[in-house]
Scaffold this motif. Sequence first.
Motif, PDB file in Angstrom:
ATOM      1  N   ARG A 247     -24.925 -57.747  14.001  1.00 12.18           N
ATOM      2  CA  ARG A 247     -25.455 -57.436  15.327  1.00 12.18           C
ATOM      3  C   ARG A 247     -24.386 -57.542  16.408  1.00 12.18           C
ATOM      4  NH1 ARG A 247     -29.940 -61.859  15.264  1.00 12.18           N
ATOM      5  NH2 ARG A 247     -28.163 -62.864  14.289  1.00 12.18           N
ATOM      6  N   SER A 248     -23.363 -58.384  16.172  1.00 11.43           N
ATOM      7  CA  SER A 248     -22.439 -58.651  17.270  1.00 11.43           C
ATOM      8  C   SER A 248     -20.985 -58.310  16.982  1.00 11.43           C
ATOM      9  CB  SER A 248     -22.523 -60.131  17.670  1.00 11.43           C
ATOM     10  OG  SER A 248     -22.128 -60.946  16.592  1.00 11.43           O
ATOM     11  N   ALA A 249     -20.617 -58.086  15.723  1.00  9.69           N
ATOM     12  CA  ALA A 249     -19.215 -57.823  15.410  1.00  9.69           C
ATOM     13  C   ALA A 249     -18.769 -56.521  16.058  1.00  9.69           C
ATOM     14  CB  ALA A 249     -19.015 -57.762  13.897  1.00  9.69           C
ATOM     15  N   LYS A 250     -17.639 -56.595  16.738  1.00  6.12           N
ATOM     16  CA  LYS A 250     -17.058 -55.397  17.341  1.00  6.12           C
ATOM     17  C   LYS A 250     -16.132 -54.753  16.331  1.00  6.12           C
ATOM     18  CE  LYS A 250     -14.449 -53.665  21.282  1.00  6.12           C
ATOM     19  NZ  LYS A 250     -14.053 -53.911  22.689  1.00  6.12           N
ATOM     20  N   LEU A 251     -16.157 -53.438  16.273  1.00  8.11           N
ATOM     21  CA  LEU A 251     -15.376 -52.709  15.284  1.00  8.11           C
ATOM     22  C   LEU A 251     -14.155 -52.064  15.921  1.00  8.11           C
ATOM     23  CD1 LEU A 251     -15.180 -51.593  12.372  1.00  8.11           C
ATOM     24  CD2 LEU A 251     -16.616 -49.677  13.121  1.00  8.11           C
ATOM     25  N   PHE A 252     -12.987 -52.321  15.334  1.00  7.31           N
ATOM     26  CA  PHE A 252     -11.747 -51.653  15.710  1.00  7.31           C
ATOM     27  C   PHE A 252     -11.321 -50.792  14.531  1.00  7.31           C
ATOM     28  CE2 PHE A 252     -11.786 -55.130  18.657  1.00  7.31           C
ATOM     29  CZ  PHE A 252     -11.096 -54.683  19.778  1.00  7.31           C
ATOM     30  N   VAL A 253     -11.279 -49.485  14.741  1.00  5.79           N
ATOM     31  CA  VAL A 253     -10.799 -48.573  13.712  1.00  5.79           C
ATOM     32  C   VAL A 253      -9.400 -48.134  14.119  1.00  5.79           C
ATOM     33  CG1 VAL A 253     -11.217 -46.444  12.432  1.00  5.79           C
ATOM     34  CG2 VAL A 253     -13.154 -47.791  13.280  1.00  5.79           C
ATOM     35  N   ILE A 254      -8.421 -48.421  13.263  1.00  9.77           N
ATOM     36  CA  ILE A 254      -7.018 -48.213  13.611  1.00  9.77           C
ATOM     37  C   ILE A 254      -6.379 -47.280  12.586  1.00  9.77           C
ATOM     38  CG2 ILE A 254      -4.808 -49.338  14.053  1.00  9.77           C
ATOM     39  CD1 ILE A 254      -6.421 -51.961  14.515  1.00  9.77           C
ATOM     40  N   ALA A 255      -6.042 -46.075  13.018  1.00  5.54           N
ATOM     41  CA  ALA A 255      -5.346 -45.119  12.156  1.00  5.54           C
ATOM     42  C   ALA A 255      -3.851 -45.280  12.378  1.00  5.54           C
ATOM     43  CB  ALA A 255      -5.785 -43.691  12.470  1.00  5.54           C
ATOM     44  N   THR A 256      -3.100 -45.516  11.293  1.00  5.57           N
ATOM     45  CA  THR A 256      -1.687 -45.836  11.414  1.00  5.57           C
ATOM     46  C   THR A 256      -0.806 -44.807  10.721  1.00  5.57           C
ATOM     47  OG1 THR A 256      -1.508 -47.167   9.393  1.00  5.57           O
ATOM     48  CG2 THR A 256      -2.321 -48.280  11.373  1.00  5.57           C
ATOM     49  N   GLU A 257       0.396 -44.697  11.238  1.00  5.67           N
ATOM     50  CA  GLU A 257       1.410 -43.832  10.631  1.00  5.67           C
ATOM     51  C   GLU A 257       1.970 -44.468   9.360  1.00  5.67           C
ATOM     52  OE1 GLU A 257       5.873 -42.505  11.918  1.00  5.67           O
ATOM     53  OE2 GLU A 257       4.328 -42.409  13.450  1.00  5.67           O
ATOM     54  N   GLY A 258       2.077 -45.794   9.365  1.00  7.00           N
ATOM     55  CA  GLY A 258       2.654 -46.501   8.228  1.00  7.00           C
ATOM     56  C   GLY A 258       1.654 -46.732   7.110  1.00  7.00           C
ATOM     57  N   LYS A 259       2.194 -47.093   5.948  1.00 14.25           N
ATOM     58  CA  LYS A 259       1.353 -47.345   4.773  1.00 14.25           C
ATOM     59  C   LYS A 259       0.917 -48.800   4.657  1.00 14.25           C
ATOM     60  CE  LYS A 259       3.325 -43.788   1.720  1.00 14.25           C
ATOM     61  NZ  LYS A 259       4.008 -43.551   0.430  1.00 14.25           N
ATOM     62  N   ASP A 260       1.838 -49.722   4.904  1.00 14.90           N
ATOM     63  CA  ASP A 260       1.584 -51.120   4.567  1.00 14.90           C
ATOM     64  C   ASP A 260       1.703 -52.084   5.739  1.00 14.90           C
ATOM     65  OD1 ASP A 260       1.345 -50.640   1.690  1.00 14.90           O
ATOM     66  OD2 ASP A 260       3.497 -50.229   1.753  1.00 14.90           O
ATOM     67  N   THR A 261       2.787 -51.971   6.507  1.00 11.91           N
ATOM     68  CA  THR A 261       3.125 -52.996   7.496  1.00 11.91           C
ATOM     69  C   THR A 261       2.017 -53.192   8.519  1.00 11.91           C
ATOM     70  OG1 THR A 261       5.415 -52.250   7.248  1.00 11.91           O
ATOM     71  CG2 THR A 261       4.955 -53.807   9.013  1.00 11.91           C
ATOM     72  N   GLU A 262       1.591 -52.103   9.161  1.00  7.67           N
ATOM     73  CA  GLU A 262       0.558 -52.196  10.189  1.00  7.67           C
ATOM     74  C   GLU A 262      -0.752 -52.720   9.616  1.00  7.67           C
ATOM     75  OE1 GLU A 262       2.473 -49.610   9.519  1.00  7.67           O
ATOM     76  OE2 GLU A 262       2.999 -48.437  11.308  1.00  7.67           O
ATOM     77  N   LYS A 263      -1.097 -52.250   8.431  1.00 10.84           N
ATOM     78  CA  LYS A 263      -2.344 -52.677   7.791  1.00 10.84           C
ATOM     79  C   LYS A 263      -2.359 -54.185   7.592  1.00 10.84           C
ATOM     80  CE  LYS A 263      -4.968 -52.029   3.483  1.00 10.84           C
ATOM     81  NZ  LYS A 263      -6.287 -51.877   4.111  1.00 10.84           N
ATOM     82  N   GLN A 264      -1.272 -54.722   7.049  1.00 13.08           N
ATOM     83  CA  GLN A 264      -1.198 -56.164   6.823  1.00 13.08           C
ATOM     84  C   GLN A 264      -1.252 -56.936   8.145  1.00 13.08           C
ATOM     85  OE1 GLN A 264       1.880 -57.134   3.541  1.00 13.08           O
ATOM     86  NE2 GLN A 264       2.366 -55.069   4.227  1.00 13.08           N
ATOM     87  N   TYR A 265      -0.551 -56.412   9.141  1.00 14.52           N
ATOM     88  CA  TYR A 265      -0.507 -57.111  10.428  1.00 14.52           C
ATOM     89  C   TYR A 265      -1.883 -57.171  11.072  1.00 14.52           C
ATOM     90  CZ  TYR A 265       0.704 -58.484  15.139  1.00 14.52           C
ATOM     91  OH  TYR A 265       0.754 -59.156  16.339  1.00 14.52           O
ATOM     92  N   PHE A 266      -2.562 -56.051  11.211  1.00  8.36           N
ATOM     93  CA  PHE A 266      -3.825 -56.019  11.957  1.00  8.36           C
ATOM     94  C   PHE A 266      -4.971 -56.687  11.207  1.00  8.36           C
ATOM     95  CE2 PHE A 266      -1.680 -52.373  14.093  1.00  8.36           C
ATOM     96  CZ  PHE A 266      -1.649 -52.933  15.353  1.00  8.36           C
TER      97      PHE A 266
ATOM     98  N   PHE B  57       1.806 -64.927   8.619  1.00  9.11           N
ATOM     99  CA  PHE B  57       1.742 -66.265   9.198  1.00  9.11           C
ATOM    100  C   PHE B  57       2.962 -66.567  10.067  1.00  9.11           C
ATOM    101  CE2 PHE B  57      -0.848 -66.510   5.322  1.00  9.11           C
ATOM    102  CZ  PHE B  57      -2.047 -66.890   5.887  1.00  9.11           C
ATOM    103  N   ALA B  58       4.044 -65.815   9.867  1.00  7.58           N
ATOM    104  CA  ALA B  58       5.225 -65.993  10.709  1.00  7.58           C
ATOM    105  C   ALA B  58       4.998 -65.423  12.108  1.00  7.58           C
ATOM    106  CB  ALA B  58       6.439 -65.320  10.057  1.00  7.58           C
ATOM    107  N   TYR B  59       4.109 -64.425  12.218  1.00 10.47           N
ATOM    108  CA  TYR B  59       3.875 -63.742  13.491  1.00 10.47           C
ATOM    109  C   TYR B  59       2.718 -64.342  14.288  1.00 10.47           C
ATOM    110  CZ  TYR B  59       6.810 -60.302  11.199  1.00 10.47           C
ATOM    111  OH  TYR B  59       7.848 -59.683  10.544  1.00 10.47           O
ATOM    112  N   LYS B  60       1.731 -64.852  13.586  1.00 11.20           N
ATOM    113  CA  LYS B  60       0.479 -65.249  14.234  1.00 11.20           C
ATOM    114  C   LYS B  60       0.663 -66.225  15.392  1.00 11.20           C
ATOM    115  CE  LYS B  60      -4.300 -65.903  12.861  1.00 11.20           C
ATOM    116  NZ  LYS B  60      -5.218 -66.069  11.714  1.00 11.20           N
TER     117      LYS B  60
END
Length: 202
Positions: free
Chosen positions: A17-36, A157-160
């Motif tokens: 009921r309350s979760a907000k959805l962020f849909v993120i289309a990325t150019e990269g394959k792995d890095t952005e996915k892991q980060y977000f 965990f290095a970035y968070k």
Amino acid sequence: MRKINRTKLLDRKHDRRSAKLFVIATEGKDTEKQYFEMFGNRKVKVEILATGDDDKSAPEYVLERLDKFKDLYGFSEDDELWLVLDVDRWVKKDQLISVCPQARQKGYQLAISNPCFEIWLCLHFGDLFPEDRTCRHFEIRLRNILGSYNKSNLDVFAYKPNVKDAIERSRSLDLKLNEYWTSQLGTRVYKLVESILQSLND
């Protein structure tokens, strides 16, 4: 095409009921996915549409991926749809210039990095150096800071702990907000992350 209800996107562990959805289309394959993905919790669901093995990473393909996803699901007006793109490969071509107004017209938001996503990662650890110019420079800098840097195995965990510092440093570089991306070195990824953090705190 029959639409699928957005609640199917939300994990059963999340409050549908309350979760907000962020849909993120990325150019990269792995890095952005892991980060977000590190931001997802009961208040925020992050859905990453990364480039697949077909290697269709050009801006028009990233936009197309988001279009198709939007057509399949019903979205709340509070949900956010983003394109995460890099300047390095496309700035001298028509693709990026063409895609930006199309995305805005469709209500999508843009998080473009000049030259690449690695500049956002570097800004977690300090200001830019005068010699910073290319993606290779930023990758080398990350290796020097972290001891290693692997696009396919990001140590989130290095970035968070430094996310808010990265936001502040990025904002200080963003001097022309009327442009689709910063003409100098910089990144608008901070806008996306800021929105996610705001939703986590609401």
